[in-house]
Design an enzyme around this catalytic site. Structure first.
Site, PDB file in Angstrom:
ATOM      1  N   GLU A   1       8.810  -4.395  10.816  1.00  0.00           N
ATOM      2  CA  GLU A   1       9.157  -3.059  10.333  1.00  0.00           C
ATOM      3  C   GLU A   1       9.551  -2.144  11.482  1.00  0.00           C
ATOM      4  OE1 GLU A   1       7.528   0.681   7.612  1.00  0.00           O
ATOM      5  OE2 GLU A   1       6.383  -1.200   7.685  1.00  0.00           O
TER       6      GLU A   1
ATOM      7  N   ASP B   1       0.829  -1.204   0.000  1.00  0.00           N
ATOM      8  CA  ASP B   1       0.000   0.000   0.000  1.00  0.00           C
ATOM      9  C   ASP B   1       0.867   1.259   0.000  1.00  0.00           C
ATOM     10  OD1 ASP B   1       0.885  -0.126   2.616  1.00  0.00           O
ATOM     11  OD2 ASP B   1      -1.108  -0.360   3.503  1.00  0.00           O
ATOM     12  N   SER B   2       2.185   1.073   0.017  1.00  0.00           N
ATOM     13  CA  SER B   2       3.114   2.186  -0.198  1.00  0.00           C
ATOM     14  C   SER B   2       2.901   2.813  -1.576  1.00  0.00           C
ATOM     15  CB  SER B   2       4.562   1.706  -0.074  1.00  0.00           C
ATOM     16  OG  SER B   2       4.769   0.516  -0.813  1.00  0.00           O
TER      17      SER B   2
ATOM     18  N   LYS C   1      -0.994  -9.654   2.823  1.00  0.00           N
ATOM     19  CA  LYS C   1      -0.327  -9.166   4.041  1.00  0.00           C
ATOM     20  C   LYS C   1      -1.278  -8.276   4.830  1.00  0.00           C
ATOM     21  CE  LYS C   1       3.000  -5.994   3.932  1.00  0.00           C
ATOM     22  NZ  LYS C   1       2.433  -4.931   4.842  1.00  0.00           N
TER      23      LYS C   1
END
Length: 270
Positions: free
Chosen positions: A187, A51-52, A120
């Site tokens: 992350e 979704d970046s 994800k």
């Protein structure tokens, strides 16, 4: 030479075996057919349609505005460019937060329409029961804990995680593994905590800004190749300066057009 390099198609089983064999898993994001072909050709094991894309493709302020339709559109394009790499798609914010039934419907839709081989989802033990239902439905799931961009407002910004010792993160990782995820993205987790988590679970950990002890690493395509500079996270290492090449070449093109040097006879038909 890696024995996995000659594998024609990476599967979940290969990724799990890489952890057992101590083989690092190389991952990158991709958002279109051309970039997918490129990363597949260099031997990347796993490709994420993250979704970046909200920021590097669409210019959003963060990932929260990305829709299910956008993820499906870009994943379909990436799928056409891949032969070897395993394909994972992000579930956007709001698509797995309302009800179990809506979540399953959304997950099934992404898999059926996009061709993704896994999804994800961000969240720890609080969403483990939901992930268990998704995996029991036959869908591969990658977990995501630590710094979670979809929770940026709730977390008070993009803050490094695990400086409190990381007990909650370890609990999250174990809960996700028990729920059936085949891999976990870590992350923005401090190195020692990421190492502890990696050693405590049997599924591969994929790090982004979480140090060298994770079983694999992932970065954003546009960050790795120097194409996006609105902001550059500390953990990003640039391996090329593609923006400079494009600007230099593009400037030459504009000048040639302005000066009537393009097109010349070589690039014309008579």
């Amino acid at each position: 030479m890696s024995k996995y390099k000659e594998i024609k198609k990476i599967t979940v089983s290969h990724l799990k075996k890489m952890k057992q064999d101590g083989e690092k898993i190389a991952c990158l994001t991709a958002y279109d057919y051309t970039s997918a072909k490129l990363v597949d050709s260099i031997g990347v094991d796993l490709v994420l349609v993250g979704d970046s894309l909200g920021m590097v493709i669409n210019g959003y302020e963060n990932t929260l505005r990305v829709s299910l339709d956008e993820i499906i559109y870009h994943t379909k394009a990436v799928k056409r460019g891949l032969k070897r790499a395993f394909l994972v798609a992000d579930m956007p914010f709001g698509t797995y937060h309302v009800s179990d039934e809506e979540t399953l419907n959304n997950c099934v839709r992404v898999i059926k329409e996009s061709g993704a081989e896994a999804l994800k989802l961000e969240g720890g033990k609080e969403i483990a029961p939901l992930i268990k239902k998704i995996t029991q439905a036959g869908i591969n799931v990658v977990g995501h804990i630590g710094l979670m961009p979809q929770f940026v407002h709730a977390m008070g910004g993009y803050k490094i995680q695990g400086r409190d010792g990381g007990e909650k993160l370890l609990e999250d990782a174990k809960a996700l593994e028990e729920a059936g995820v085949f891999s976990i993205v870590l992350e923005g987790v401090v190195v020692d905590v990421a190492k502890k988590i990696t050693e405590s679970v049997n599924v591969p950990t994929i790090g982004i800004g979480s140090g060298k002890y994770c079983d694999g690493q992932i970065l954003v395509f546009h960050d790795v190749f120097g194409m996006f500079d609105d902001f550059v996270p500390k953990f990003v290492k640039r391996y090329a300066d593609v923006k400079r090449v494009i600007v230099e070449g593009g400037t030459k093109y504009v000048n040639d057009v302005k000066n009537s040097e393009f097109p010349d006879d070589e690039h014309s038909f008579f």
